[in-house]
Design a protein around this motif. Structure first.
Motif, PDB file in Angstrom:
ATOM      1  N   ILE A 101      50.556   4.237   5.633  1.00  0.00           N
ATOM      2  CA  ILE A 101      49.825   5.064   4.676  1.00  0.00           C
ATOM      3  C   ILE A 101      49.781   6.505   5.179  1.00  0.00           C
ATOM      4  O   ILE A 101      49.851   6.768   6.375  1.00  0.00           O
ATOM      5  CB  ILE A 101      48.383   4.567   4.418  1.00  0.00           C
ATOM      6  CG1 ILE A 101      47.552   4.573   5.701  1.00  0.00           C
ATOM      7  CG2 ILE A 101      48.383   3.202   3.742  1.00  0.00           C
ATOM      8  CD1 ILE A 101      46.074   4.248   5.501  1.00  0.00           C
ATOM      9  N   VAL A 102      49.668   7.411   4.232  1.00  0.00           N
ATOM     10  CA  VAL A 102      49.388   8.811   4.523  1.00  0.00           C
ATOM     11  C   VAL A 102      47.996   9.067   3.962  1.00  0.00           C
ATOM     12  O   VAL A 102      47.744   8.798   2.788  1.00  0.00           O
ATOM     13  CB  VAL A 102      50.414   9.757   3.876  1.00  0.00           C
ATOM     14  CG1 VAL A 102      50.009  11.209   4.076  1.00  0.00           C
ATOM     15  CG2 VAL A 102      51.804   9.508   4.433  1.00  0.00           C
ATOM     16  N   THR A 103      47.094   9.552   4.804  1.00  0.00           N
ATOM     17  CA  THR A 103      45.715   9.767   4.368  1.00  0.00           C
ATOM     18  C   THR A 103      45.426  11.243   4.134  1.00  0.00           C
ATOM     19  O   THR A 103      46.031  12.123   4.743  1.00  0.00           O
ATOM     20  CB  THR A 103      44.711   9.234   5.407  1.00  0.00           C
ATOM     21  OG1 THR A 103      44.825  10.014   6.601  1.00  0.00           O
ATOM     22  CG2 THR A 103      44.941   7.761   5.709  1.00  0.00           C
ATOM     23  N   ARG A 104      44.499  11.459   3.228  1.00  0.00           N
ATOM     24  CA  ARG A 104      44.023  12.816   2.969  1.00  0.00           C
ATOM     25  C   ARG A 104      43.454  13.419   4.258  1.00  0.00           C
ATOM     26  O   ARG A 104      43.667  14.587   4.558  1.00  0.00           O
ATOM     27  CB  ARG A 104      42.956  12.788   1.876  1.00  0.00           C
ATOM     28  CG  ARG A 104      42.513  14.152   1.430  1.00  0.00           C
ATOM     29  CD  ARG A 104      41.364  14.073   0.446  1.00  0.00           C
ATOM     30  NE  ARG A 104      41.722  13.378  -0.775  1.00  0.00           N
ATOM     31  CZ  ARG A 104      40.849  12.711  -1.527  1.00  0.00           C
ATOM     32  NH1 ARG A 104      39.579  12.636  -1.175  1.00  0.00           N
ATOM     33  NH2 ARG A 104      41.242  12.104  -2.614  1.00  0.00           N
ATOM     34  N   ARG A 105      42.758  12.598   5.027  1.00  0.00           N
ATOM     35  CA  ARG A 105      42.138  13.070   6.266  1.00  0.00           C
ATOM     36  C   ARG A 105      43.178  13.606   7.246  1.00  0.00           C
ATOM     37  O   ARG A 105      43.019  14.686   7.817  1.00  0.00           O
ATOM     38  CB  ARG A 105      41.348  11.937   6.913  1.00  0.00           C
ATOM     39  CG  ARG A 105      40.647  12.326   8.189  1.00  0.00           C
ATOM     40  CD  ARG A 105      39.828  11.136   8.739  1.00  0.00           C
ATOM     41  NE  ARG A 105      38.951  11.539   9.798  1.00  0.00           N
ATOM     42  CZ  ARG A 105      39.301  11.630  11.082  1.00  0.00           C
ATOM     43  NH1 ARG A 105      40.524  11.308  11.446  1.00  0.00           N
ATOM     44  NH2 ARG A 105      38.439  12.020  11.992  1.00  0.00           N
TER      45      ARG A 105
ATOM     46  N   PHE B 243      44.235   8.002   0.085  1.00  0.00           N
ATOM     47  CA  PHE B 243      45.429   7.664   0.860  1.00  0.00           C
ATOM     48  C   PHE B 243      46.527   7.229  -0.088  1.00  0.00           C
ATOM     49  O   PHE B 243      46.274   6.857  -1.234  1.00  0.00           O
ATOM     50  CB  PHE B 243      45.150   6.586   1.912  1.00  0.00           C
ATOM     51  CG  PHE B 243      44.929   5.205   1.361  1.00  0.00           C
ATOM     52  CD1 PHE B 243      45.996   4.321   1.232  1.00  0.00           C
ATOM     53  CD2 PHE B 243      43.673   4.783   0.984  1.00  0.00           C
ATOM     54  CE1 PHE B 243      45.809   3.044   0.729  1.00  0.00           C
ATOM     55  CE2 PHE B 243      43.468   3.506   0.486  1.00  0.00           C
ATOM     56  CZ  PHE B 243      44.539   2.632   0.352  1.00  0.00           C
ATOM     57  N   LEU B 244      47.751   7.281   0.412  1.00  0.00           N
ATOM     58  CA  LEU B 244      48.914   6.852  -0.360  1.00  0.00           C
ATOM     59  C   LEU B 244      49.702   5.825   0.430  1.00  0.00           C
ATOM     60  O   LEU B 244      50.023   6.053   1.600  1.00  0.00           O
ATOM     61  CB  LEU B 244      49.829   8.041  -0.659  1.00  0.00           C
ATOM     62  CG  LEU B 244      49.235   9.136  -1.526  1.00  0.00           C
ATOM     63  CD1 LEU B 244      50.107  10.378  -1.474  1.00  0.00           C
ATOM     64  CD2 LEU B 244      49.087   8.641  -2.959  1.00  0.00           C
ATOM     65  N   PRO B 245      50.009   4.691  -0.194  1.00  0.00           N
ATOM     66  CA  PRO B 245      50.881   3.719   0.471  1.00  0.00           C
ATOM     67  C   PRO B 245      52.304   4.281   0.559  1.00  0.00           C
ATOM     68  O   PRO B 245      52.802   4.897  -0.384  1.00  0.00           O
ATOM     69  CB  PRO B 245      50.849   2.503  -0.468  1.00  0.00           C
ATOM     70  CG  PRO B 245      49.661   2.726  -1.351  1.00  0.00           C
ATOM     71  CD  PRO B 245      49.496   4.201  -1.457  1.00  0.00           C
ATOM     72  N   VAL B 246      52.926   4.075   1.701  1.00  0.00           N
ATOM     73  CA  VAL B 246      54.298   4.535   1.916  1.00  0.00           C
ATOM     74  C   VAL B 246      55.179   3.303   2.036  1.00  0.00           C
ATOM     75  O   VAL B 246      54.858   2.366   2.781  1.00  0.00           O
ATOM     76  CB  VAL B 246      54.404   5.404   3.186  1.00  0.00           C
ATOM     77  CG1 VAL B 246      55.832   5.896   3.385  1.00  0.00           C
ATOM     78  CG2 VAL B 246      53.437   6.581   3.114  1.00  0.00           C
ATOM     79  N   VAL B 247      56.261   3.297   1.272  1.00  0.00           N
ATOM     80  CA  VAL B 247      57.163   2.153   1.260  1.00  0.00           C
ATOM     81  C   VAL B 247      58.586   2.604   1.572  1.00  0.00           C
ATOM     82  O   VAL B 247      58.947   3.760   1.343  1.00  0.00           O
ATOM     83  CB  VAL B 247      57.132   1.414  -0.099  1.00  0.00           C
ATOM     84  CG1 VAL B 247      55.760   0.836  -0.377  1.00  0.00           C
ATOM     85  CG2 VAL B 247      57.550   2.326  -1.236  1.00  0.00           C
TER      86      VAL B 247
ATOM     87  N   LEU C  10      49.522  14.539  -4.692  1.00  0.00           N
ATOM     88  CA  LEU C  10      48.961  13.214  -4.971  1.00  0.00           C
ATOM     89  C   LEU C  10      47.660  12.945  -4.224  1.00  0.00           C
ATOM     90  O   LEU C  10      46.796  12.203  -4.715  1.00  0.00           O
ATOM     91  CB  LEU C  10      49.985  12.129  -4.627  1.00  0.00           C
ATOM     92  CG  LEU C  10      51.238  12.091  -5.506  1.00  0.00           C
ATOM     93  CD1 LEU C  10      52.255  11.110  -4.944  1.00  0.00           C
ATOM     94  CD2 LEU C  10      50.881  11.755  -6.945  1.00  0.00           C
ATOM     95  N   LEU C  11      47.482  13.534  -3.052  1.00  0.00           N
ATOM     96  CA  LEU C  11      46.262  13.302  -2.279  1.00  0.00           C
ATOM     97  C   LEU C  11      45.036  14.000  -2.867  1.00  0.00           C
ATOM     98  O   LEU C  11      43.916  13.715  -2.460  1.00  0.00           O
ATOM     99  CB  LEU C  11      46.449  13.716  -0.822  1.00  0.00           C
ATOM    100  CG  LEU C  11      47.286  12.761   0.023  1.00  0.00           C
ATOM    101  CD1 LEU C  11      47.497  13.324   1.422  1.00  0.00           C
ATOM    102  CD2 LEU C  11      46.662  11.374   0.089  1.00  0.00           C
ATOM    103  N   VAL C  12      45.234  14.869  -3.830  1.00  0.00           N
ATOM    104  CA  VAL C  12      44.084  15.485  -4.512  1.00  0.00           C
ATOM    105  C   VAL C  12      43.238  14.397  -5.169  1.00  0.00           C
ATOM    106  O   VAL C  12      42.010  14.429  -5.108  1.00  0.00           O
ATOM    107  CB  VAL C  12      44.565  16.519  -5.560  1.00  0.00           C
ATOM    108  CG1 VAL C  12      43.418  16.960  -6.452  1.00  0.00           C
ATOM    109  CG2 VAL C  12      45.207  17.715  -4.872  1.00  0.00           C
ATOM    110  N   ASP C  13      43.887  13.397  -5.745  1.00  0.00           N
ATOM    111  CA  ASP C  13      43.177  12.338  -6.474  1.00  0.00           C
ATOM    112  C   ASP C  13      43.140  11.003  -5.743  1.00  0.00           C
ATOM    113  O   ASP C  13      42.601  10.033  -6.277  1.00  0.00           O
ATOM    114  CB  ASP C  13      43.826  12.125  -7.842  1.00  0.00           C
ATOM    115  CG  ASP C  13      43.688  13.347  -8.737  1.00  0.00           C
ATOM    116  OD1 ASP C  13      42.614  13.972  -8.721  1.00  0.00           O
ATOM    117  OD2 ASP C  13      44.671  13.682  -9.432  1.00  0.00           O
TER     118      ASP C  13
END
Length: 150
Positions: A123-127, A110-114, A104-107
């Motif tokens: 959040i989990v960040t690409r960085r 960051f991703l919200p984590v719930v 998911l981090l390819v696009d």
């Protein structure tokens, strides 16, 4: 290599209390100030009880101000964050699957984590993932870590 990434999974999540957020009930003028100050492209939108609603960006705010011939800043007081935020957002549930996160981090930057009940946990960040992946590669190859990676 996936096992080594899983060992570092605690470092991936930036906890909710360290993430710039706005509430769905906030007026857009408040969100405008927050986004201007933090300089992030998007920030999470939450309910008053910390449940994830969506994401907000500066273009979402400025779109409400665009008139036919001029900017109408009074719209910032008439609308709330919940009126304009993006609600169809990919989230991941905690505990999350590392392979899914990598995909998911390819696009997404960051991703919200719930939590299972929808409460925003961070959040989990690409960085952060790239830093950890770099660390794993250096570890596997026996290369010295840079100062930032230590």
């Amino acid at each position: 290599m996936l096992d080594l990434l899983n060992q570092n999974r605690d470092h991936f999540l930036i906890p909710a209390e360290k993430v710039a957020t706005v509430y769905a009930e906030n007026k857009l003028n408040h969100a405008f100030l927050v986004l201007t100050k933090v300089r992030y492209a998007k920030i999470p939108v939450l309910t008053a009880d910390s449940h994830f609603v969506g994401l907000l960006s500066m273009p979402m705010i400025t779109d409400t101000m665009l008139g036919l011939s001029e900017l109408d800043t009074s719209q910032l007081m008439r609308h709330t964050v919940g009126d304009v935020c993006e609600r169809n957002v990919t989230t991941v549930e905690n505990p999350y699957d590392i392979e899914l996160i990598l995909h998911l981090l390819v696009d997404n930057p960051f991703l919200p984590v719930v939590a299972q009940d929808g409460e925003f946990t961070g959040i989990v960040t690409r960085r952060e993932m790239m830093k950890s992946f770099n660390n794993v590669v250096h570890h596997c190859e026996g290369l010295p870590l840079t100062r930032e990676e230590k």
